[in-house]
Every structure is written in C-alpha cells, then in structure tokens.
Design an enzyme around this catalytic site. Structure first.
Site, mmCIF file in Angstrom:
data_model
loop_
_atom_site.group_PDB
_atom_site.id
_atom_site.type_symbol
_atom_site.label_atom_id
_atom_site.label_comp_id
_atom_site.label_asym_id
_atom_site.label_seq_id
_atom_site.Cartn_x
_atom_site.Cartn_y
_atom_site.Cartn_z
ATOM 1 C CG ASP A 17 -1.486 0.389 -3.640
ATOM 2 O OD1 ASP A 17 -2.222 1.388 -3.777
ATOM 3 O OD2 ASP A 17 -0.307 0.448 -3.247
ATOM 4 C CE LYS A 34 1.144 0.843 -5.923
ATOM 5 N NZ LYS A 34 2.446 1.156 -5.313
ATOM 6 C CG ASP A 70 1.538 4.313 -4.224
ATOM 7 O OD1 ASP A 70 0.771 3.368 -3.955
ATOM 8 O OD2 ASP A 70 2.612 4.160 -4.841
ATOM 9 C CD GLU A 106 -1.482 1.765 -0.162
ATOM 10 O OE1 GLU A 106 -1.163 0.580 -0.015
ATOM 11 O OE2 GLU A 106 -0.785 2.584 -0.797
ATOM 12 N NE ARG A 154 3.666 4.927 4.617
ATOM 13 C CZ ARG A 154 4.860 5.269 4.140
ATOM 14 N NH1 ARG A 154 5.472 6.371 4.567
ATOM 15 N NH2 ARG A 154 5.454 4.529 3.220
#
Length: 508
Positions: A272, A279, A349, A351, A353
């Site tokens: 991620d 991030k 970010d 993502e 869910r």
C-alpha cells in the site's frame, strides 16, 4: 513461498532422565517479596538451592526473562533455562496466557537448540494446551531470502512438555490442536513477512492454493477479467494503478454435517503506497503487511478444516496492490461496487474499505449466520488502542462473543462503538457514499462505511457482522516478546478459531 518446518510436540511424566533433551525450562515468577521458583520436577534439595540463588543471579521472574544455567544431573538436559512468567499474587494466580507467553519466549530464545523440555506448572489440560501453543508459536523463524545462514539459529524442532497429564487420553487432541494453531499462526506470519516483490495478488492466490493442499477445502480465484465481468468495482479500482492485477480468492470448507455457517472477509493489500494520495516514505516498507487480514482469514479456515469442526467456513481474500500510476484511480473518482452501490473516492489511501466492501457483499449473498471481516484498516486503530490491542465493532451479538473468544485464546481485543452520527460524515454529493468521513474516531468511521455493505439474511434482517481492525497488533516493529517475533505476528487466528469453537459448543 517456503513453508516453515513444524515443531514436534509431545509430553512425558516422571523421571526426566528417561527422556533427555538439550534444555530443561522451569518457571520463575515475580512474587511480592522477590523471585519465586515455580513447581518443577527437580529434587527438593536442588530446587531449594536454586530458589535461594535466584536474587544473587539477578533473576527477577519478569516476563520474557530467560537465564541459562548448566544443567543439573537429575534434569536430563545440558542446559537449565529459568523462564520468567511475570507477576504473581495470591489473588492473581498464573494465567493460561502467562504460561503461553513464557513457553513461547523460552522456545524462541532457545533457537539453535534441537530439543527442549518445558516443565512449567500445568494443573489442567487447558494449561497444557497453553504451553503447547506458546511453544508452537515460539518455534518460528523467517529466513527465506537469506543468501547465507551463517549466524542464524534454527528454531527448536522438538518440544517435550513435562506434565502429569502425559498419560491422559484427552491429551492427544490437545497437542494436535496446538500444533494446528501453531501452523496456522506461523503460516500467517510467513505470508505477512514476504516482500512485496514476491507476494502480489497472483502469487498470493497461488499461495492460498498451495497452503490448502491436502485439506478438504475448495479454492476459487477471480482474475481481473472475471472481476470486471461480475462488477467488483472496489477491488478493480484499487488495483488499477498496478501492473500486477488484483484477485479475489474464495476458500471454502463445507463439511457435510456443518451446524453453523460463517463468512470471513480479509483485506489483502499486498503493498500500500496510498496510491495517488501517497503515503510518506518513512515506514512505507511496513505496508507489505497490509494483507494481514487476508492471511488471517485464509489460515483460520485452513485450521478449522484441519480440526474437522462441523462448521461451513468461507474465507474471502480481497487482494490488490495499491500503486500510483497513470492508470490509478483518482480522488473524486466514483466506483460502482459489487452489488451496485456507488462510492466516491475522496482519498485513495482509504483503499482497504473499498476492496472489503466487495468481499462483504459477495459473502452476504451466501446468507451466512455471521460475517466477520479482518483488516489492517486504519492508523486510527493504533491511536485509539495501541500496538497490541485490536478493535472490534459491529453487531452486539458478535462483538461480545469475539471478545470472550479472544480472552480465552489469550489475545487482546477491545469492543468499540459505532456512533450513528458518524454516518452523516460519509455522505457524498455525487455518489451513494464517500470512502472517508469524520477524521476523529477514524477507526469507527471506517467500520460504519463497511456496515453499509452488509446484506440481509433470509429473514430480511441484516446479517450479524463484526469488523476487527488489526492495524497495530498484526505487525511487530519492536523487540520480540513472548511467543511473538519481529514483524508478522499472526494475531486473530486464535481468536477466530476459539470463536467458532464457542458457537459450536453453544449450539449443542
């Protein structure tokens, strides 16, 4: 993916010299007046002399303390290890989890030793089970990508538990369960520890097939073409930015005499970056662990199958890699999820869910008795509950039962509310719902989003559902402790297995 070798668990009673080992482990606790040597198989004279020497040796009995001494003649071992179990009091007897952690810590710190005898006090079969589980989880290492094994110590291969229950006919299933739990937890750890260069959606699906071999489970994989054909917009949307296409993996254990039916949905973001909402670089490497939820539900179902429990259990692994590119989804994009609901993506970010929503809808369409999803979903979980305690939210009928199961399994889980006022913060001007809302209480806001995708059962009522956020406890960035090593912990597998056992016991 290389599988870790499993530790062999056995038990003995009586004279230790008849079953020699390389190391004998006995326990020391922190009493109100100093260190206390716990019940052990040493002679009274040897135990008394040792007890008098504890303070001189600097032994306190603190949890995770492990002090090596030369073995005694009657011990049948060349090493005597004094393992701390933590605080003792008249009102707080030694817990099963303290035994589990002490056994795991001792076995972990005895890496390089082939055979270990654990002579921790066990007055019940449940305490024997705790010691065995701790040992199975302590005997772990991850060295797959080391070009040289120089300086590395192999995990303990054989654990002998010294207990008066050694001849009890009920012991064999106890040790078998502990071995299966250890295998499931350690397999989860290995998946989490895999580098993202080697674990990506397709290889994760392959690993699910590999780990399922020899078990009565069915594995079905949706590739990107089938995902698009059937409308899994969340998984596809998150995976759009990567050259490595997303997958949905269904792992189904369906014994003929099942008396319960549960669905487990796991977040499987193999890496991620945050996507376009990228991030910070610091700590981004830990985002290889963002697939821990999918690893947990996979290995939970495999453990249930190995135990032969009469439950239909289905794991849904929602797998994608969240990368920024010219093809990636953008903030303000709208996705059509599986089942038709639309979502405005305000932050790429958020993502997890999105992929989980697709999995929850798919799970709902099979009308299970309950849906439990597991995810490294929010940084807000760490702020609320820290690094070692998972948050559980959802239907009251499930959250309480999961907390009870976690307590029995020795894992830290805490129920959190789902305040109704948080739902309004997820309103979108252009779609049915937005993927982010109120920042304060973000762990609960994410759960409120997921709740929107839980379907109705055959009775027309919403299917009982719980969400477990394991963002903190799934990955250990600190020092090893108890049975936990650095990086992947395999947390929540034990809780989910215990939950299934509890509902089956209640149904009888």
């Amino acid at each position: 993916m290389v599988k870790n070798s499993e530790v062999k668990l056995s038990a003995v009673a009586g004279d230790l010299k008849k079953s020699p080992s390389d190391a004998l482990v006995i326990g020391v606790g922190q009493g109100p007046d100093g260190p206390v040597l716990l019940d052990n198989p040493l002679t009274a004279k040897a135990a008394e002399a040792l007890a008098e020497s504890l303070s001189v040796l600097g032994i306190t009995g603190a949890a995770d303390q492990a002090h090596r001494l030369p073995g005694l003649p009657e011990a049948g071992a060349t090493i005597l290890l004094l393992a701390g179990v933590g605080k003792l009091s008249a009102t707080q007897p030694l817990s099963e989890e303290a035994l589990r952690r002490a056994a795991g810590s001792a076995v972990r710190q005895l890496a390089g030793v082939a055979t270990v005898t654990l002579a921790l006090p066990t007055t019940t079969l449940a305490e024997v089970a705790a010691v065995a589980e701790g040992a199975a989880m302590g005997a772990y290492s991850y060295t797959e990508f080391r070009s040289s094994k120089d300086g590395l110590k192999d995990p303990v291969k054989n654990v002998i538990i010294r207990t008066d229950f050694a001849t009890d006919k009920a012991l064999a299933p106890v040790l078998n369960r502990a071995s299966l739990i250890g295998t499931a937890v350690n397999a989860t750890r290995t998946l989490v520890n895999q580098p993202p260069s080697h674990l990506y959606p397709e290889s994760f699906a392959d690993a699910a097939r590999e780990l399922s071999k020899g078990l009565p489970v069915k594995v079905t994989v949706w590739d990107e073409k089938r995902l698009e054909k059937e409308g899994f917009g969340g998984i596809l949307g998150v995976g759009k930015g990567s050259t490595r296409q997303p997958r949905l993996v269904k792992v189904e254990y369906a014994p003929a005499k099942a008396t319960a039916k549960i669905a487990l949905v796991g977040k499987g973001i193999t890496f991620d970056t945050g996507g376009i909402s990228i991030k910070p670089a610091l700590g981004m490497g830990d985002m290889k662990s963002d697939m821990a939820g999918a690893a947990v539900v996979l290995n939970t179902v495999l453990a249930l199958a190995g135990l032969g429990l009469p439950v239909k259990a289905t794991a849904w692994l929602c797998i994608a890699e969240n990368m920024p590119s010219g093809a990636a989804q953008r903030p303000a994009d709208v996705l059509t999820m599986f089942g038709g609901k639309t979502v405005e993506v305000l932050n790429t970010d958020a993502e997890g869910r999105l992929v989980m929503a697709d999995g929850i809808v798919a799970a709902s369409q099979e009308f299970p008795d309950a849906i439990i999803d597991v995810a490294t979903l929010t940084g807000a979980q760490l702020i609320a509950l820290g690094d070692r305690t998972a948050g559980v939210m959802g239907s009251d009928s499930l959250t309480g039962a999961i907390k009870t199961a976690a307590d029995r399994a020795g894992e830290l889980v805490w129920p959190m509310p789902l305040p109704e006022e948080l739902r309004a913060s997820l309103d979108s001007q252009v779609a049915d719902i937005a993927n982010i809302g109120e920042r304060h209480g973000g762990m609960m806001t994410a759960a409120v989003f997921l709740r929107e995708f839980v379907g109705k059962g055959k009775d027309g009522e919403q299917i009982p559902w719980a969400h477990i956020d394991i963002a903190g406890p799934s990955f250990n960035n600190g020092s090893p402790y108890g049975y936990n090593h650095k990086q992947g912990t395999g947390c929540t597998v034990r809780t989910l297995v215990a939950y299934v056992e509890d509902i089956l016991a209640t149904a009888v």
